[in-house]
Design a protein around this motif. Sequence first.
Motif, PDB file in Angstrom:
ATOM      1  N   ALA A   1       4.829   9.072  10.311  1.00 15.72           N
ATOM      2  CA  ALA A   1       6.290   9.140  10.200  1.00 15.72           C
ATOM      3  C   ALA A   1       6.824  10.107  11.239  1.00 15.72           C
ATOM      4  CB  ALA A   1       6.707   9.580   8.795  1.00 15.72           C
ATOM      5  N   ASN A   2       8.067   9.858  11.636  1.00 14.61           N
ATOM      6  CA  ASN A   2       8.787  10.744  12.562  1.00 14.61           C
ATOM      7  C   ASN A   2       8.050  10.959  13.879  1.00 14.61           C
ATOM      8  OD1 ASN A   2      10.904  11.218  10.642  1.00 14.61           O
ATOM      9  ND2 ASN A   2       9.533  12.630   9.573  1.00 14.61           N
ATOM     10  N   ILE A   3       7.451   9.892  14.391  1.00  8.55           N
ATOM     11  CA  ILE A   3       6.823   9.966  15.709  1.00  8.55           C
ATOM     12  C   ILE A   3       7.914  10.055  16.765  1.00  8.55           C
ATOM     13  CG2 ILE A   3       5.417   8.713  17.387  1.00  8.55           C
ATOM     14  CD1 ILE A   3       4.021   7.353  15.064  1.00  8.55           C
ATOM     15  N   PRO A   4       7.826  10.994  17.695  1.00 10.19           N
ATOM     16  CA  PRO A   4       8.839  11.046  18.759  1.00 10.19           C
ATOM     17  C   PRO A   4       8.863   9.731  19.542  1.00 10.19           C
ATOM     18  CG  PRO A   4       7.488  13.042  18.746  1.00 10.19           C
ATOM     19  CD  PRO A   4       6.824  12.076  17.811  1.00 10.19           C
ATOM     20  N   SER A   5      10.015   9.125  19.632  1.00  5.89           N
ATOM     21  CA  SER A   5      10.108   7.844  20.337  1.00  5.89           C
ATOM     22  C   SER A   5       9.736   7.983  21.811  1.00  5.89           C
ATOM     23  CB  SER A   5      11.525   7.273  20.213  1.00  5.89           C
ATOM     24  OG  SER A   5      11.772   6.831  18.895  1.00  5.89           O
TER      25      SER A   5
ATOM     26  N   ASN B 284      12.802   8.637  13.779  1.00  4.36           N
ATOM     27  CA  ASN B 284      12.987   9.204  12.438  1.00  4.36           C
ATOM     28  C   ASN B 284      12.588   8.236  11.329  1.00  4.36           C
ATOM     29  OD1 ASN B 284      14.203  11.574  13.618  1.00  4.36           O
ATOM     30  ND2 ASN B 284      16.094  10.387  13.835  1.00  4.36           N
ATOM     31  N   ARG B 285      11.626   7.351  11.621  1.00  2.00           N
ATOM     32  CA  ARG B 285      11.203   6.390  10.607  1.00  2.00           C
ATOM     33  C   ARG B 285       9.689   6.392  10.468  1.00  2.00           C
ATOM     34  NH1 ARG B 285      15.629   3.999  13.109  1.00  2.00           N
ATOM     35  NH2 ARG B 285      17.341   3.565  11.661  1.00  2.00           N
ATOM     36  N   SER B 286       9.215   5.716   9.424  1.00  2.00           N
ATOM     37  CA  SER B 286       7.779   5.647   9.152  1.00  2.00           C
ATOM     38  C   SER B 286       7.236   4.296   9.593  1.00  2.00           C
ATOM     39  CB  SER B 286       7.520   5.848   7.650  1.00  2.00           C
ATOM     40  OG  SER B 286       8.229   4.880   6.883  1.00  2.00           O
ATOM     41  N   ILE B 287       5.971   4.299   9.991  1.00  2.00           N
ATOM     42  CA  ILE B 287       5.358   3.085  10.514  1.00  2.00           C
ATOM     43  C   ILE B 287       3.951   2.933   9.964  1.00  2.00           C
ATOM     44  CG2 ILE B 287       4.584   4.304  12.596  1.00  2.00           C
ATOM     45  CD1 ILE B 287       4.939   1.660  14.130  1.00  2.00           C
ATOM     46  N   GLY B 288       3.603   1.710   9.658  1.00  2.00           N
ATOM     47  CA  GLY B 288       2.245   1.386   9.246  1.00  2.00           C
ATOM     48  C   GLY B 288       1.549   0.631  10.362  1.00  2.00           C
ATOM     49  N   ILE B 289       0.286   0.947  10.583  1.00  5.16           N
ATOM     50  CA  ILE B 289      -0.495   0.341  11.659  1.00  5.16           C
ATOM     51  C   ILE B 289      -1.583  -0.554  11.066  1.00  5.16           C
ATOM     52  CG2 ILE B 289      -2.152   0.796  13.508  1.00  5.16           C
ATOM     53  CD1 ILE B 289       0.643   1.405  14.355  1.00  5.16           C
TER      54      ILE B 289
ATOM     55  N   PRO C 276      -3.478   8.071  25.454  1.00  4.94           N
ATOM     56  CA  PRO C 276      -3.884   8.492  24.102  1.00  4.94           C
ATOM     57  C   PRO C 276      -2.825   9.249  23.321  1.00  4.94           C
ATOM     58  CG  PRO C 276      -4.834   9.946  25.753  1.00  4.94           C
ATOM     59  CD  PRO C 276      -4.160   8.825  26.510  1.00  4.94           C
ATOM     60  N   ASN C 277      -1.748   9.681  23.965  1.00  6.54           N
ATOM     61  CA  ASN C 277      -0.808  10.594  23.335  1.00  6.54           C
ATOM     62  C   ASN C 277      -0.269  10.082  22.001  1.00  6.54           C
ATOM     63  OD1 ASN C 277       0.750  12.969  23.186  1.00  6.54           O
ATOM     64  ND2 ASN C 277       2.541  11.914  24.007  1.00  6.54           N
ATOM     65  N   ILE C 278       0.261   8.887  21.982  1.00  6.55           N
ATOM     66  CA  ILE C 278       0.902   8.393  20.761  1.00  6.55           C
ATOM     67  C   ILE C 278      -0.103   8.184  19.637  1.00  6.55           C
ATOM     68  CG2 ILE C 278       0.754   5.916  21.270  1.00  6.55           C
ATOM     69  CD1 ILE C 278       3.641   5.694  20.161  1.00  6.55           C
ATOM     70  N   TRP C 279      -1.357   7.965  19.988  1.00  6.13           N
ATOM     71  CA  TRP C 279      -2.355   7.664  18.965  1.00  6.13           C
ATOM     72  C   TRP C 279      -2.806   8.901  18.204  1.00  6.13           C
ATOM     73  CZ3 TRP C 279      -2.213   2.829  17.877  1.00  6.13           C
ATOM     74  CH2 TRP C 279      -1.869   1.910  18.878  1.00  6.13           C
ATOM     75  N   THR C 280      -2.452  10.083  18.700  1.00  8.50           N
ATOM     76  CA  THR C 280      -2.801  11.306  17.967  1.00  8.50           C
ATOM     77  C   THR C 280      -2.034  11.410  16.657  1.00  8.50           C
ATOM     78  OG1 THR C 280      -1.103  12.595  19.139  1.00  8.50           O
ATOM     79  CG2 THR C 280      -3.312  12.534  20.111  1.00  8.50           C
ATOM     80  N   HIS C 281      -0.979  10.625  16.494  1.00 10.14           N
ATOM     81  CA  HIS C 281      -0.192  10.649  15.266  1.00 10.14           C
ATOM     82  C   HIS C 281      -0.850   9.853  14.137  1.00 10.14           C
ATOM     83  CE1 HIS C 281       3.197  12.500  17.379  1.00 10.14           C
ATOM     84  NE2 HIS C 281       3.046  11.594  18.321  1.00 10.14           N
ATOM     85  N   PHE C 282      -1.861   9.066  14.468  1.00 14.07           N
ATOM     86  CA  PHE C 282      -2.477   8.193  13.478  1.00 14.07           C
ATOM     87  C   PHE C 282      -3.910   8.618  13.209  1.00 14.07           C
ATOM     88  CE2 PHE C 282       0.683   5.651  15.756  1.00 14.07           C
ATOM     89  CZ  PHE C 282       1.466   5.201  14.697  1.00 14.07           C
TER      90      PHE C 282
ATOM     91  N   THR D  22       0.812  -1.216   0.000  1.00 17.02           N
ATOM     92  CA  THR D  22       0.000   0.000   0.000  1.00 17.02           C
ATOM     93  C   THR D  22       0.844   1.264   0.000  1.00 17.02           C
ATOM     94  OG1 THR D  22      -1.762  -1.150   1.193  1.00 17.02           O
ATOM     95  CG2 THR D  22      -1.802   1.262   1.248  1.00 17.02           C
ATOM     96  N   ARG D  23       1.892   1.271   0.863  1.00 15.03           N
ATOM     97  CA  ARG D  23       2.693   2.479   1.009  1.00 15.03           C
ATOM     98  C   ARG D  23       4.060   2.108   1.596  1.00 15.03           C
ATOM     99  NH1 ARG D  23       0.174   7.478   4.329  1.00 15.03           N
ATOM    100  NH2 ARG D  23      -1.496   7.006   2.827  1.00 15.03           N
ATOM    101  N   PRO D  24       5.123   2.816   1.175  1.00  8.38           N
ATOM    102  CA  PRO D  24       6.454   2.531   1.743  1.00  8.38           C
ATOM    103  C   PRO D  24       6.524   2.906   3.227  1.00  8.38           C
ATOM    104  CG  PRO D  24       6.642   3.740  -0.326  1.00  8.38           C
ATOM    105  CD  PRO D  24       5.202   3.801   0.081  1.00  8.38           C
ATOM    106  N   VAL D  25       6.999   1.976   4.042  1.00  9.30           N
ATOM    107  CA  VAL D  25       7.199   2.223   5.473  1.00  9.30           C
ATOM    108  C   VAL D  25       8.472   1.503   5.909  1.00  9.30           C
ATOM    109  CG1 VAL D  25       4.770   2.574   6.077  1.00  9.30           C
ATOM    110  CG2 VAL D  25       5.721   0.257   6.072  1.00  9.30           C
ATOM    111  N   ASP D  26       8.876   1.770   7.149  1.00 13.30           N
ATOM    112  CA  ASP D  26      10.048   1.116   7.723  1.00 13.30           C
ATOM    113  C   ASP D  26       9.685   0.041   8.738  1.00 13.30           C
ATOM    114  OD1 ASP D  26      12.133   2.853   6.466  1.00 13.30           O
ATOM    115  OD2 ASP D  26      11.122   4.402   7.638  1.00 13.30           O
ATOM    116  N   LEU D  27       8.510   0.200   9.366  1.00 14.41           N
ATOM    117  CA  LEU D  27       8.037  -0.748  10.363  1.00 14.41           C
ATOM    118  C   LEU D  27       6.543  -0.980  10.166  1.00 14.41           C
ATOM    119  CD1 LEU D  27       9.998   1.557  11.978  1.00 14.41           C
ATOM    120  CD2 LEU D  27       9.638  -0.050  13.836  1.00 14.41           C
ATOM    121  N   VAL D  28       6.088  -2.141  10.607  1.00 12.93           N
ATOM    122  CA  VAL D  28       4.658  -2.450  10.618  1.00 12.93           C
ATOM    123  C   VAL D  28       4.297  -2.956  12.008  1.00 12.93           C
ATOM    124  CG1 VAL D  28       2.813  -3.864   9.674  1.00 12.93           C
ATOM    125  CG2 VAL D  28       4.655  -3.063   8.167  1.00 12.93           C
ATOM    126  N   ALA D  29       3.298  -2.330  12.614  1.00 10.03           N
ATOM    127  CA  ALA D  29       2.830  -2.765  13.932  1.00 10.03           C
ATOM    128  C   ALA D  29       1.351  -3.098  13.840  1.00 10.03           C
ATOM    129  CB  ALA D  29       3.054  -1.675  14.980  1.00 10.03           C
TER     130      ALA D  29
END
Length: 319
Positions: free
Chosen positions: A164-168, A216-221, A146-152, A114-121
């Motif tokens: 992408a580029n979610i603060p670790s 500094n990477r992209s992730i697919g959920i 809920p904090n991390i989920w605001t990125h998706f 579907t889309r280029p990513v670096d990780l899949v969770a």
Amino acid sequence: MRAGQADSIRLTAVVATFNRRPLLQEALQSILDQTESVDEIVVVDDGSTDDTADFIGRLRTDIPLHYIYQNNRGPQAARNAGFDASTGTWIAFCDDDDLWMPQRCATVKRLLHTRPVDLVASDFSLMAADKTIVPSLFERHRQSHPNIWTHFKREPSHEFSFAANIPSTDLLPEYPFWGATVIYSRQTVTEIGGWNIDTLGIPSEDLHFIFRALRNRSIGIIWDPTLCYRVHPGNVSHDQNKKLLGRVDIAELLITEIKNSAECSKLKNFVRTALDELLWYYVNTDNISQTLKICRRLGWHRLGIRQLGQVIKTMLRSF
């Protein structure tokens, strides 16, 4: 995955095991029962003395299967050995007590097209005594952290989301992406240098790997669960305080490794808050040994008057 690599997706399952042949058998069967096959399986036996080797020797499958035996060095070293022996462009580290749902591989590959990513969770379930106790870890986590989920951005009709580029540091205080529930591009594992063997014996040790992989990477959920994580006496998933103390250990290790001052500041704040929480727990449960250990880590000079008073009361009750 990078652009142009959709046609070269090869998924390797790396399974580290130690003296748990019955659980390993179930884990491997769940991988073999996928609706779309993985491209390779690497089993790393970390010095087992049971019948693991005999079981693998009897196993028959059309999927390329590699068995590696090594002297007992811990799961981190075993995963690294499995990665080094693998040929896949995508790596799924599977614990020997995990169970893949039948659609896991097919769903992951569909996302990667579907889309280029670096990780899949993907979402996953928690099981205990063969019963599902948490149907959706993602849903439980969203309610409390809920904090991390605001990125998706999740569309009701879409099975995937991307960021992408979610603060670790948003992985703290409790992280929803666990080492064996995430699938990593080969490039990502190579860039971060694999699993850190110095984290051996630390609860929540996979946070160190996830933290570095996400930076500094992209992730697919994948919003639907594709894996069952088993909670049992052989792991620490049922002991929240051990897990929290492990996250503190990992955060302190990361502080020594990373150079980003903003990240270090957030990590230090987490360490302080977590140790304060653990101190009150051990004080209220009259655990004098752990109370003193936490006080030493916090620094006696940094304890407030109320904290000191509670610690002294706990010490007096122990006599």
